[in-house]
Design a protein around this motif. Structure first.
Motif, PDB file in Angstrom:
ATOM      1  N   TRP A  84       0.810  -1.237   0.031  1.00 60.42           N
ATOM      2  CA  TRP A  84      -0.126   0.014   0.030  1.00 60.42           C
ATOM      3  C   TRP A  84       0.827   1.291   0.051  1.00 60.42           C
ATOM      4  O   TRP A  84       0.479   2.217  -0.794  1.00 60.42           O
ATOM      5  CB  TRP A  84      -0.953   0.168   1.211  1.00 60.42           C
ATOM      6  N   PHE A  85       1.932   1.054   0.652  1.00 61.25           N
ATOM      7  CA  PHE A  85       2.857   2.350   0.586  1.00 61.25           C
ATOM      8  C   PHE A  85       3.317   2.427  -0.853  1.00 61.25           C
ATOM      9  O   PHE A  85       3.321   3.615  -1.490  1.00 61.25           O
ATOM     10  CB  PHE A  85       4.086   2.162   1.478  1.00 61.25           C
ATOM     11  N   ARG A  86       3.728   1.517  -1.500  1.00 63.04           N
ATOM     12  CA  ARG A  86       4.300   1.529  -2.967  1.00 63.04           C
ATOM     13  C   ARG A  86       2.935   2.136  -3.767  1.00 63.04           C
ATOM     14  O   ARG A  86       3.097   2.983  -4.575  1.00 63.04           O
ATOM     15  CB  ARG A  86       4.514   0.363  -3.342  1.00 63.04           C
ATOM     16  N   ARG A  87       1.888   1.480  -3.646  1.00 60.95           N
ATOM     17  CA  ARG A  87       0.580   2.066  -4.550  1.00 60.95           C
ATOM     18  C   ARG A  87       0.328   3.340  -4.198  1.00 60.95           C
ATOM     19  O   ARG A  87       0.162   4.433  -5.057  1.00 60.95           O
ATOM     20  CB  ARG A  87      -0.277   1.075  -4.181  1.00 60.95           C
ATOM     21  N   ASN A  88       0.216   3.799  -2.985  1.00 57.13           N
ATOM     22  CA  ASN A  88      -0.300   5.193  -2.565  1.00 57.13           C
ATOM     23  C   ASN A  88       0.719   6.413  -2.751  1.00 57.13           C
ATOM     24  O   ASN A  88       0.506   7.110  -3.493  1.00 57.13           O
ATOM     25  CB  ASN A  88      -0.862   5.083  -1.218  1.00 57.13           C
ATOM     26  N   CYS A  89       1.842   5.917  -2.536  1.00 53.68           N
ATOM     27  CA  CYS A  89       3.243   6.815  -2.960  1.00 53.68           C
ATOM     28  C   CYS A  89       3.150   7.107  -4.183  1.00 53.68           C
ATOM     29  O   CYS A  89       3.272   8.403  -4.748  1.00 53.68           O
ATOM     30  CB  CYS A  89       4.225   6.479  -2.281  1.00 53.68           C
ATOM     31  N   ARG A  90       2.980   6.191  -5.103  1.00 49.30           N
ATOM     32  CA  ARG A  90       2.895   6.432  -6.644  1.00 49.30           C
ATOM     33  C   ARG A  90       1.682   7.395  -6.772  1.00 49.30           C
ATOM     34  O   ARG A  90       1.720   8.314  -7.640  1.00 49.30           O
ATOM     35  CB  ARG A  90       2.875   5.352  -7.234  1.00 49.30           C
ATOM     36  N   ASP A  91       0.680   6.961  -6.433  1.00 46.10           N
ATOM     37  CA  ASP A  91      -0.591   7.909  -6.628  1.00 46.10           C
ATOM     38  C   ASP A  91      -0.224   9.544  -6.131  1.00 46.10           C
ATOM     39  O   ASP A  91      -0.764  10.441  -6.838  1.00 46.10           O
ATOM     40  CB  ASP A  91      -1.713   7.395  -5.978  1.00 46.10           C
ATOM     41  N   VAL A  92       0.137   9.640  -5.082  1.00 44.23           N
ATOM     42  CA  VAL A  92       0.356  10.902  -4.515  1.00 44.23           C
ATOM     43  C   VAL A  92       1.556  11.423  -4.725  1.00 44.23           C
ATOM     44  O   VAL A  92       1.500  12.966  -5.098  1.00 44.23           O
ATOM     45  CB  VAL A  92       0.068  10.688  -3.027  1.00 44.23           C
ATOM     46  N   LEU A  93       2.797  10.897  -4.609  1.00 41.08           N
ATOM     47  CA  LEU A  93       3.860  11.577  -5.100  1.00 41.08           C
ATOM     48  C   LEU A  93       4.676  11.248  -6.360  1.00 41.08           C
ATOM     49  O   LEU A  93       5.631  11.867  -6.847  1.00 41.08           O
ATOM     50  CB  LEU A  93       5.005  11.013  -3.998  1.00 41.08           C
ATOM     51  N   ALA A  94       3.859  10.313  -7.380  1.00 46.73           N
ATOM     52  CA  ALA A  94       4.259   9.989  -8.682  1.00 46.73           C
ATOM     53  C   ALA A  94       5.630   9.362  -8.589  1.00 46.73           C
ATOM     54  O   ALA A  94       6.484   9.322  -9.417  1.00 46.73           O
ATOM     55  CB  ALA A  94       4.488  11.317  -9.465  1.00 46.73           C
ATOM     56  N   ARG A  95       5.878   8.705  -7.343  1.00 44.63           N
ATOM     57  CA  ARG A  95       7.261   8.076  -7.056  1.00 44.63           C
ATOM     58  C   ARG A  95       6.872   7.243  -5.708  1.00 44.63           C
ATOM     59  O   ARG A  95       5.926   7.295  -4.868  1.00 44.63           O
ATOM     60  CB  ARG A  95       8.211   8.764  -7.071  1.00 44.63           C
ATOM     61  N   GLU A  96       7.878   6.074  -5.503  1.00 46.27           N
ATOM     62  CA  GLU A  96       7.738   5.390  -4.569  1.00 46.27           C
ATOM     63  C   GLU A  96       8.181   6.237  -3.198  1.00 46.27           C
ATOM     64  O   GLU A  96       9.187   7.165  -3.311  1.00 46.27           O
ATOM     65  CB  GLU A  96       8.389   4.001  -4.144  1.00 46.27           C
ATOM     66  N   CYS A  97       7.685   6.215  -1.921  1.00 45.69           N
ATOM     67  CA  CYS A  97       8.333   6.823  -0.767  1.00 45.69           C
ATOM     68  C   CYS A  97       9.625   6.230  -0.490  1.00 45.69           C
ATOM     69  O   CYS A  97       9.983   5.115  -0.476  1.00 45.69           O
ATOM     70  CB  CYS A  97       6.973   6.465   0.378  1.00 45.69           C
ATOM     71  N   THR A  98      10.475   7.315   0.235  1.00 43.78           N
ATOM     72  CA  THR A  98      11.444   6.896   1.037  1.00 43.78           C
ATOM     73  C   THR A  98      11.406   6.155   2.048  1.00 43.78           C
ATOM     74  O   THR A  98      10.126   6.273   2.674  1.00 43.78           O
ATOM     75  CB  THR A  98      12.477   7.908   0.975  1.00 43.78           C
ATOM     76  N   SER A  99      12.386   5.341   2.779  1.00 43.81           N
ATOM     77  CA  SER A  99      12.241   4.877   4.248  1.00 43.81           C
ATOM     78  C   SER A  99      11.922   5.979   5.001  1.00 43.81           C
ATOM     79  O   SER A  99      11.287   5.980   5.974  1.00 43.81           O
ATOM     80  CB  SER A  99      13.355   4.057   4.215  1.00 43.81           C
ATOM     81  N   ALA A 100      12.561   7.185   4.760  1.00 41.19           N
ATOM     82  CA  ALA A 100      12.466   8.183   5.901  1.00 41.19           C
ATOM     83  C   ALA A 100      11.048   8.761   5.778  1.00 41.19           C
ATOM     84  O   ALA A 100      10.437   9.065   6.831  1.00 41.19           O
ATOM     85  CB  ALA A 100      13.626   9.393   5.545  1.00 41.19           C
ATOM     86  N   GLU A 101      10.396   8.836   4.591  1.00 41.92           N
ATOM     87  CA  GLU A 101       9.031   9.478   4.387  1.00 41.92           C
ATOM     88  C   GLU A 101       8.019   8.493   5.011  1.00 41.92           C
ATOM     89  O   GLU A 101       7.347   8.631   5.662  1.00 41.92           O
ATOM     90  CB  GLU A 101       8.727   9.434   2.955  1.00 41.92           C
TER      91      GLU A 101
END
Length: 133
Positions: A103-120
Motif C-alpha cells: 500500500w505504501f508503494r501504490r499510494n505513494c505512486r498515486d500521491v507523489l508520482a514515485r515510491e516513498c523513501t524509508s524516511a518518508e
C-alpha cells in the motif's frame, strides 16, 4: 493418509504457518525498521505534512484516508470506504509488512508520482502512531 504422505504435508503446513507469523508485525517494529533503513530519526511533524499536502498532483494521502486519520475515509475515485488509518483507531493497521509495503508503494505512486523513501514512510508512520483517542 499414511505416514509417508502426512509428514511432508504436515511440514508444508508448518512452513506456511511460520511464514505467515513471520510477516506479522507491529507498527512500532515497522517504524523502527524504516528508521534504521533511512538512518534518520522519524519526525511526526514531517509525516503529518506529507500526509496532508498535495505534492503537485490531484490527491494527498488525506484525500482518501481522511483528516484526521482516526475516522473512516473514502477513496476519492471509487468511493470505496477505507477503515481508519491510525493504529490507535484500527489495531489491524500495520500488522502485515507485505501489505504495508504494497500500500505504501501504490499510494505513494498515486500521491507523489514515485515510491516513498524509508524516511518518508517512517515520518508518516510516526505521525499516524501519534494520533490517539
Amino acid at each position: 493418509m499414511n505416514a509417508s504422505t502426512w509428514k511432508p504435508a504436515a511440514a508444508a503446513a508448518l512452513l506456511a504457518l511460520t511464514a505467515s507469523v513471520a510477516q506479522a508485525t507491529t507498527a512500532a517494529e515497522l517504524l523502527a525498521g524504516y528508521g534504521r533503513q533511512s538512518g534518520q530519526a522519524p519526525q511526526a511533524a514531517r509525516g503529518q505534512q506529507l500526509f496532508s499536502q498535495r505534492h503537485g498532483g490531484e490527491w494527498s494521502c488525506a484525500s482518501c484516508h481522511g483528516m484526521p486519520p482516526s475516522r473512516e475515509g473514502e477513496h476519492a475515485a471509487t468511493g470505496r470506504r477505507i477503515a481508519p488509518l491510525a493504529p490507535a483507531f484500527n489495531p489491524r493497521r500495520f500488522t502485515d509488512e507485505a501489505k504495508v509495503e504494497k500500500w505504501f508503494r501504490r499510494n505513494c505512486r498515486d500521491v507523489l508520482a514515485r515510491e516513498c523513501t524509508s524516511a518518508e514512510k517512517a515520518d508518516v508512520l510516526a505521525w499516524l502512531m501519534s494520533v490517539q483517542p
